[in-house]
Design an enzyme around this catalytic site. Structure first.
Site, PDB file in Angstrom:
ATOM      1  N   ARG A   5      32.085  40.608  45.244  1.00  9.75           N
ATOM      2  CA  ARG A   5      32.235  42.065  45.153  1.00  9.75           C
ATOM      3  C   ARG A   5      31.014  42.785  45.718  1.00  9.75           C
ATOM      4  O   ARG A   5      30.567  43.800  45.188  1.00  9.75           O
ATOM      5  CB  ARG A   5      32.471  42.510  43.698  1.00  9.75           C
ATOM      6  CG  ARG A   5      33.669  41.885  43.026  1.00  9.75           C
ATOM      7  CD  ARG A   5      34.981  42.296  43.676  1.00  9.75           C
ATOM      8  NE  ARG A   5      36.088  41.671  42.962  1.00  9.75           N
ATOM      9  CZ  ARG A   5      36.566  40.461  43.239  1.00  9.75           C
ATOM     10  NH1 ARG A   5      36.041  39.744  44.240  1.00  9.75           N
ATOM     11  NH2 ARG A   5      37.562  39.959  42.549  1.00  9.75           N
ATOM     12  N   SER A  52      40.536  46.817  37.625  1.00 15.59           N
ATOM     13  CA  SER A  52      39.456  46.102  36.939  1.00 15.59           C
ATOM     14  C   SER A  52      38.195  46.957  36.927  1.00 15.59           C
ATOM     15  O   SER A  52      37.651  47.273  37.982  1.00 15.59           O
ATOM     16  CB  SER A  52      39.179  44.770  37.635  1.00 15.59           C
ATOM     17  OG  SER A  52      40.332  43.948  37.597  1.00 15.59           O
ATOM     18  N   GLU A  93      32.442  47.584  37.948  1.00 10.88           N
ATOM     19  CA  GLU A  93      32.774  47.338  39.353  1.00 10.88           C
ATOM     20  C   GLU A  93      32.964  48.666  40.087  1.00 10.88           C
ATOM     21  O   GLU A  93      32.783  48.748  41.294  1.00 10.88           O
ATOM     22  CB  GLU A  93      34.067  46.506  39.430  1.00 10.88           C
ATOM     23  CG  GLU A  93      34.509  46.142  40.823  1.00 10.88           C
ATOM     24  CD  GLU A  93      35.702  45.219  40.816  1.00 10.88           C
ATOM     25  OE1 GLU A  93      36.503  45.300  41.763  1.00 10.88           O
ATOM     26  OE2 GLU A  93      35.840  44.409  39.873  1.00 10.88           O
TER      27      GLU A  93
END
Length: 345
Positions: free
Chosen positions: A168, A244, A341
């Site tokens: 990520r 998420s 995130e």
């Protein structure tokens, strides 16, 4: 291989609501909104940013964004469309919707992206965020990223190696942040289908549907992943969310083994680094009792603890407060730090 750029009129709007540009549905405003639909317009936007001296942020589809207040500056968005093929390569404009591109790649007989089906957002975000799901990351397929340098207006092309992708992560999130306007991303796919079924419950769901792994098609994998995601993730058009919310933490193997001895059945996934283990953040959050719970108008989804939701009228600050409470409890119980995130503005 090139993108067929449609004639477009650049958007330049003042005091603009970003409600339609973030999947949490937060009605925050920006002082100015610029949207480019061609490479020439991206260069024009870069010039405006250089000359204005105003703070600015670059957004995609808003599925990885949490607005906590009005933004006193310029928000930049790509509407640059177009997809071209030179098998097994695919070049996509940064404003294309990610899931539409996955569908078109399969239609073209090019494989690899099927496990990334139904991930919200635009193509440009895949190069920034290194999106991933079900054991596959975008970095596996990204060959080149095309962009306009804001400081000079010049056209740039970056290789996979240049972007320094990680979990990520990429240089676009750190030392290149807000330095480039991405115009297109080039993917190197495969004309042979290799199913990747080892992550999550893909294989079990395929077996439940009576699908034979030996005769499996990429479209069947895509359809199954879409069904799985729809079953456990809320529709942002109905309930505001960003998918998420937290990154799955990666810990050293010694730390994992200590926890696994204490919590029997603790799920984990091995990483490329043999000394590291990835632990699902959703499991950690659920063990702390947050699944299905709320804090004011912000809540944790009842089917997936990794997802924070806007229960109706929540502010960005309320969602941050819920995130902070969850992070505190995970740290207290497991001595593991989890991080958002999403990009919090």
């Amino acid at each position: 291989m090139a993108i067929d750029e449609d004639v477009n009129i650049m958007k330049d709007l003042k005091n603009y609501s970003l409600k339609a540009h973030n999947t949490f549905g937060i009605d925050a405003k920006c002082s100015r909104f610029l949207e480019y639909g061609t490479i020439a317009e991206a260069q024009q936007v870069a010039q405006i940013l250089r000359e204005s001296g105003s703070p600015y942020i670059i957004i995609g589809g808003g599925s990885n964004l949490l607005l906590t207040k009005d933004f006193e500056g310029i928000v930049v968005h790509s509407a640059l469309k177009g997809i071209s093929f030179d098998d097994p390569r695919m070049l996509c404009g940064s404003g294309e919707v990610w899931d539409d591109v996955v569908a078109k790649s399969l239609d073209q007989g090019l494989f690899g992206l099927e496990n990334l089906s139904l991930i919200p957002g635009d193509i440009g975000a895949s190069a920034v965020q290194n999106i991933g799901a079900y054991g596959v990351e975008a970095q596996v397929f990204i060959e080149k990223v095309h962009a306009v340098e804001i400081a000079s207006g010049r056209l740039c092309t970056f290789s996979f190696e240049d972007c320094q992708y990680g979990y990520r992560d990429s240089r676009f999130k750190h030392d290149w942040k807000n330095k480039y306007l991405i115009t297109a991303v080039e993917y190197l796919l495969s004309d042979v289908f290799f199913p990747r079924l080892g992550y999550g419950n893909i294989r079990a769901e395929l077996e439940r549907k009576g699908l034979n792994e030996q005769n499996l098609t990429a479209q069947q994998v895509r359809n199954t992943i879409i069904e799985i995601r729809n079953a456990k993730l809320p529709d942002p058009k109905v309930t505001g969310n960003a998918g998420s919310f937290f990154v799955n933490p990666i810990v050293n193997r010694e730390k994992y083994e200590q926890l696994a001895a204490q919590y029997v059945g603790m799920p984990h996934y091995d990483t490329i680094d043999e000394g590291k283990v990835k632990i699902p953040a959703g499991w950690l959050i659920e063990q702390c009792g947050w699944k299905g719970k709320s804090l004011g108008r912000a809540g944790v989804h009842s089917k997936q603890a990794l997802v924070l939701v806007n229960l109706g009228g929540a502010t960005g600050a309320e969602i941050v407060a819920l995130s902070d409470a969850i992070r505190h409890d995970v740290k207290t119980k497991f001595d593991i730090d989890i991080y958002p995130e999403v990009n919090i503005i």
